[in-house]
Design a protein around this motif. Structure first.
Motif, mmCIF file in Angstrom:
data_model
loop_
_atom_site.group_PDB
_atom_site.id
_atom_site.type_symbol
_atom_site.label_atom_id
_atom_site.label_comp_id
_atom_site.label_asym_id
_atom_site.label_seq_id
_atom_site.Cartn_x
_atom_site.Cartn_y
_atom_site.Cartn_z
ATOM 1 N N GLN A 1 29.489 96.831 38.727
ATOM 2 C CA GLN A 1 30.073 95.723 40.057
ATOM 3 C C GLN A 1 29.582 94.387 39.854
ATOM 4 O OE1 GLN A 1 32.484 96.727 42.134
ATOM 5 N NE2 GLN A 1 32.747 98.737 40.440
ATOM 6 N N THR A 2 28.927 93.957 39.535
ATOM 7 C CA THR A 2 28.276 92.803 39.665
ATOM 8 C C THR A 2 28.699 91.823 38.166
ATOM 9 O OG1 THR A 2 25.438 93.290 39.088
ATOM 10 C CG2 THR A 2 25.820 91.641 38.056
ATOM 11 N N THR A 3 29.741 90.748 38.820
ATOM 12 C CA THR A 3 30.550 89.715 38.008
ATOM 13 C C THR A 3 29.739 88.479 38.208
ATOM 14 O OG1 THR A 3 31.533 88.847 39.522
ATOM 15 C CG2 THR A 3 32.208 90.671 38.498
ATOM 16 N N ILE A 4 30.044 87.558 37.057
ATOM 17 C CA ILE A 4 29.552 85.799 37.259
ATOM 18 C C ILE A 4 30.079 85.315 37.951
ATOM 19 C CG2 ILE A 4 30.130 84.044 35.665
ATOM 20 C CD1 ILE A 4 29.913 85.439 32.876
ATOM 21 N N GLU A 5 31.063 85.651 38.850
ATOM 22 C CA GLU A 5 31.345 85.043 40.584
ATOM 23 C C GLU A 5 30.449 85.722 41.521
ATOM 24 O OE1 GLU A 5 34.890 84.933 37.351
ATOM 25 O OE2 GLU A 5 33.036 86.482 38.310
ATOM 26 N N GLU B 1 17.166 84.890 39.031
ATOM 27 C CA GLU B 1 17.432 86.068 40.829
ATOM 28 C C GLU B 1 17.995 86.432 41.581
ATOM 29 O OE1 GLU B 1 14.482 85.236 44.838
ATOM 30 O OE2 GLU B 1 15.015 83.657 43.462
ATOM 31 N N ALA B 2 19.517 85.573 41.249
ATOM 32 C CA ALA B 2 21.163 86.242 41.567
ATOM 33 C C ALA B 2 21.084 87.874 41.096
ATOM 34 C CB ALA B 2 21.467 85.359 42.016
ATOM 35 N N THR B 3 21.060 87.199 39.828
ATOM 36 C CA THR B 3 21.599 88.494 39.194
ATOM 37 C C THR B 3 20.531 89.740 38.767
ATOM 38 O OG1 THR B 3 22.461 87.170 37.433
ATOM 39 C CG2 THR B 3 21.568 89.401 36.222
ATOM 40 N N LEU B 4 19.599 89.543 39.285
ATOM 41 C CA LEU B 4 18.785 90.498 39.847
ATOM 42 C C LEU B 4 18.759 91.577 40.771
ATOM 43 C CD1 LEU B 4 14.983 89.973 38.174
ATOM 44 C CD2 LEU B 4 16.730 91.172 37.125
ATOM 45 N N ALA B 5 18.770 90.638 41.987
ATOM 46 C CA ALA B 5 19.536 91.089 42.935
ATOM 47 C C ALA B 5 20.547 91.776 43.232
ATOM 48 C CB ALA B 5 19.318 90.051 44.226
ATOM 49 N N GLU B 6 22.188 91.676 42.081
ATOM 50 C CA GLU B 6 23.480 91.882 42.238
ATOM 51 C C GLU B 6 23.108 92.865 41.177
ATOM 52 O OE1 GLU B 6 26.131 90.458 42.809
ATOM 53 O OE2 GLU B 6 25.337 90.331 44.906
ATOM 54 N N LEU B 7 21.966 93.174 40.245
ATOM 55 C CA LEU B 7 22.326 94.110 39.541
ATOM 56 C C LEU B 7 21.966 95.292 40.232
ATOM 57 C CD1 LEU B 7 20.918 93.260 36.126
ATOM 58 C CD2 LEU B 7 23.003 94.402 37.100
ATOM 59 N N ALA B 8 20.488 95.019 41.680
ATOM 60 C CA ALA B 8 19.654 95.998 42.279
ATOM 61 C C ALA B 8 20.753 97.079 43.655
ATOM 62 C CB ALA B 8 18.905 95.634 42.772
ATOM 63 N N GLU B 9 21.891 95.614 43.515
ATOM 64 C CA GLU B 9 22.802 96.293 44.826
ATOM 65 C C GLU B 9 23.999 96.736 44.583
ATOM 66 O OE1 GLU B 9 23.191 93.087 47.972
ATOM 67 O OE2 GLU B 9 20.927 92.814 47.914
#
Length: 201
Positions: free
Chosen positions: A36-40, A23-31
């Motif tokens: 700019q999305t990183t594992i951290e 869920e967090a990965t999708l939210a990061e990608l969307a935003e």
């Protein structure tokens, strides 16, 4: 009864962490987009330690690929009203709904950046969108069979042109996409299809 080493109880902490990370990965990608999305950043949003993410996925590419694969069940409604104009309108609104969802937004943003640098992510995205493009096939086949569209009408080409204006607003002009935009795309594609624009010879 104890669990064998290396296994996790269904619904336990491991499953909860995986769901939170996806869920967090999708939210990061969307935003933020792929670059700019990183594992951290995913770990921080998910509320887990970054080593938890690294241990399971190891790379951002694998993490993004699995997150998108996990959402493959997201579907576009395939209408069958007997009214081709209404069917295409419903389909276009379904595309709009997917594009503006967290999953769709993440996939679109990843398509723009991540797919260019990661073959693994590119393949997942091709599969993701191909599954949605094929949704139009039954609608077109029914319309051709009963004479509402010319024989030889290419279903996939029709679907691409149905979705193209909506993708353009999301990717190029960064404008909001609403049902009116979807309805206009459906009407334009219907007129073109009836004129034989999508007939494959």
């Amino acid at each position: 009864m104890s669990q064998p080493p290396g296994t996790a109880r269904p619904g336990g902490r491991t499953a909860q962490n995986r769901a939170a990370v996806v869920e967090a990965t999708l939210a990061e990608l969307a935003e933020r987009g792929y670059d700019q999305t990183t594992i951290e950043s995913v770990a921080l949003r998910a509320g887990v330690h970054k080593t938890t993410v690294y241990r399971r996925w190891r790379t951002k590419e694998r993490l993004v690929a699995e997150a998108l694969e996990a959402t493959a069940e997201v579907q576009i409604e395939v209408p069958d009203t007997g009214d081709l104009a209404l069917d295409l309108q419903t389909l276009a609104r379904g595309v709009r709904a997917v594009l503006t969802s967290t999953v769709g937004s993440a996939a679109v943003r990843t398509l723009v950046s991540g797919a260019q640098s990661s073959p693994e992510v590119a393949q997942v995205l091709r599969t993701f969108w191909a599954g949605r493009l094929t949704k139009v096939i039954p609608i077109v086949e029914r319309a051709v069979a009963d004479g509402r569209l010319p024989p030889g009408t290419d279903s996939i080409e029709l679907m691409k042109y149905l979705a193209a204006p909506l993708f353009h607003r999301v990717l190029v002009t960064a404008e909001p996409v609403n049902d009116k935009d979807a309805d206009r795309a459906a009407a334009a594609v219907l007129a073109a299809a009836r004129a034989g624009v999508f007939v494959v010879i």
